[in-house]
Design a protein around this motif. Structure first.
Motif, PDB file in Angstrom:
ATOM      1  N   MET A 133       3.929   1.476 -11.888  1.00 60.17           N
ATOM      2  CA  MET A 133       3.520   2.407 -10.837  1.00 60.17           C
ATOM      3  C   MET A 133       2.306   1.876 -10.083  1.00 60.17           C
ATOM      4  O   MET A 133       2.233   1.973  -8.854  1.00 60.17           O
ATOM      5  N   ARG A 134       1.355   1.293 -10.799  1.00 55.20           N
ATOM      6  CA  ARG A 134       0.174   0.717 -10.135  1.00 55.20           C
ATOM      7  C   ARG A 134       0.570  -0.438  -9.234  1.00 55.20           C
ATOM      8  O   ARG A 134       0.046  -0.579  -8.130  1.00 55.20           O
ATOM      9  N   GLU A 135       1.503  -1.278  -9.718  1.00 57.64           N
ATOM     10  CA  GLU A 135       1.957  -2.412  -8.900  1.00 57.64           C
ATOM     11  C   GLU A 135       2.652  -1.913  -7.635  1.00 57.64           C
ATOM     12  O   GLU A 135       2.436  -2.458  -6.550  1.00 57.64           O
ATOM     13  N   GLN A 136       3.478  -0.867  -7.778  1.00 53.87           N
ATOM     14  CA  GLN A 136       4.176  -0.312  -6.618  1.00 53.87           C
ATOM     15  C   GLN A 136       3.181   0.303  -5.636  1.00 53.87           C
ATOM     16  O   GLN A 136       3.310   0.148  -4.423  1.00 53.87           O
ATOM     17  N   ALA A 137       2.179   1.008  -6.167  1.00 57.19           N
ATOM     18  CA  ALA A 137       1.149   1.593  -5.296  1.00 57.19           C
ATOM     19  C   ALA A 137       0.385   0.494  -4.569  1.00 57.19           C
ATOM     20  O   ALA A 137       0.081   0.622  -3.374  1.00 57.19           O
ATOM     21  N   LEU A 138       0.070  -0.591  -5.275  1.00 56.90           N
ATOM     22  CA  LEU A 138      -0.630  -1.714  -4.663  1.00 56.90           C
ATOM     23  C   LEU A 138       0.215  -2.332  -3.551  1.00 56.90           C
ATOM     24  O   LEU A 138      -0.293  -2.625  -2.461  1.00 56.90           O
ATOM     25  N   LYS A 139       1.516  -2.501  -3.799  1.00 57.59           N
ATOM     26  CA  LYS A 139       2.404  -3.045  -2.763  1.00 57.59           C
ATOM     27  C   LYS A 139       2.436  -2.128  -1.552  1.00 57.59           C
ATOM     28  O   LYS A 139       2.435  -2.596  -0.410  1.00 57.59           O
ATOM     29  N   VAL A 141       0.077  -0.028  -0.548  1.00 56.67           N
ATOM     30  CA  VAL A 141      -1.207  -0.135   0.157  1.00 56.67           C
ATOM     31  C   VAL A 141      -1.261  -1.442   0.948  1.00 56.67           C
ATOM     32  O   VAL A 141      -1.709  -1.467   2.104  1.00 56.67           O
ATOM     33  N   GLN A 142      -0.780  -2.535   0.339  1.00 53.59           N
ATOM     34  CA  GLN A 142      -0.778  -3.816   1.044  1.00 53.59           C
ATOM     35  C   GLN A 142       0.118  -3.763   2.279  1.00 53.59           C
ATOM     36  O   GLN A 142      -0.228  -4.314   3.324  1.00 53.59           O
ATOM     37  N   THR A 143       1.252  -3.083   2.173  1.00 57.55           N
ATOM     38  CA  THR A 143       2.154  -2.938   3.317  1.00 57.55           C
ATOM     39  C   THR A 143       1.472  -2.159   4.434  1.00 57.55           C
ATOM     40  O   THR A 143       1.537  -2.544   5.607  1.00 57.55           O
ATOM     41  N   HIS A 144       0.803  -1.065   4.048  1.00 58.18           N
ATOM     42  CA  HIS A 144       0.091  -0.260   5.061  1.00 58.18           C
ATOM     43  C   HIS A 144      -1.039  -1.074   5.702  1.00 58.18           C
ATOM     44  O   HIS A 144      -1.251  -0.996   6.917  1.00 58.18           O
ATOM     45  N   LEU A 145      -1.757  -1.841   4.909  1.00 54.77           N
ATOM     46  CA  LEU A 145      -2.823  -2.684   5.465  1.00 54.77           C
ATOM     47  C   LEU A 145      -2.260  -3.712   6.427  1.00 54.77           C
ATOM     48  O   LEU A 145      -2.836  -3.979   7.489  1.00 54.77           O
ATOM     49  N   SER A 146      -1.132  -4.288   6.070  1.00 51.04           N
ATOM     50  CA  SER A 146      -0.490  -5.271   6.938  1.00 51.04           C
ATOM     51  C   SER A 146      -0.074  -4.627   8.265  1.00 51.04           C
ATOM     52  O   SER A 146      -0.269  -5.205   9.342  1.00 51.04           O
ATOM     53  N   GLN A 147       0.470  -3.399   8.179  1.00 51.92           N
ATOM     54  CA  GLN A 147       0.864  -2.693   9.398  1.00 51.92           C
ATOM     55  C   GLN A 147      -0.365  -2.376  10.256  1.00 51.92           C
ATOM     56  O   GLN A 147      -0.318  -2.505  11.484  1.00 51.92           O
ATOM     57  N   LEU A 148      -1.451  -1.957   9.615  1.00 51.71           N
ATOM     58  CA  LEU A 148      -2.682  -1.682  10.364  1.00 51.71           C
ATOM     59  C   LEU A 148      -3.227  -2.942  11.015  1.00 51.71           C
ATOM     60  O   LEU A 148      -3.687  -2.910  12.171  1.00 51.71           O
TER      61      LEU A 148
END
Length: 191
Positions: A133-139, A141-148
């Protein structure tokens, strides 16, 4: 009791550190005093074995474990119970498990081993799921950061384009103002 192995703390010739059931219980409750206390009470025979009145309390417990907790946890519980029963067979000098006469105490130890193994397996699975779950949450967040980052880059490019267009417009306005002045000056001198 009759020929079964006594509770971990009372087994003759064996320290608590040498008893596999005691070590299993210790690893099941590492860091959790309440769990440790409950498991120790169970291992020491201070708590009644679930399904003690059924014809085969160990199998009834494993069946419930399988239904309630799933096959992976029930498998770990079954393995631990078999190891405990095998140890009982060795202590009775029996060739195999079919020749073992199971005392209430032996059944209790096998049942305790099964429950402890179920606790350990369930904890491991919960820890693995938490990591997943932590790995999925990290992915995420990384996706959202990439979009931003992509949106910020687009806004930066748009700002540069607007600055360039604004500069060109200012330059054209200056040229037009200069030509207008020339026209006015030429009209004023010709009139």
């Amino acid at each position: 009791g009759g020929g079964g192995a006594p509770a971990p703390s009372a087994e003759p010739g064996r320290s608590r550190d040498d008893d596999p059931l005691a070590r299993l219980a210790e690893s099941a409750c590492a860091g959790d005093e309440a769990a440790c206390s409950a498991i120790e009470e169970y291992v020491l025979g201070q708590v009644e074995v679930p399904f003690a009145d059924s014809p085969n309390p160990l199998m009834a417990q494993l069946a419930l474990c399988s239904l309630a907790l799933g096959p992976q946890i029930a498998g770990a519980a079954s393995e631990a119970a078999l190891v405990a029963l095998d140890n009982e067979a060795k202590s009775q000098n029996a060739g195999d498990l079919a020749q073992v006469s199971l005392s209430k105490e032996a059944t209790h130890r096998a049942s305790a081993a099964a429950l402890i193994a179920a606790v350990i397996r369930a904890k491991l699975m919960a820890d693995e799921e938490e990591i997943e779950m932590r790995e999925q949450a990290l992915k995420m967040v990384q996706t959202h950061l990439s979009q931003l980052d992509h949106k910020l880059q687009l806004l930066d490019d748009l700002e540069k384009a607007l600055d360039k267009e604004s500069g060109q417009s200012e330059m054209q306005r200056g040229q037009i103002a200069s030509k207008l002045k020339v026209l006015r000056d030429s009209q004023a001198s010709g009139a």
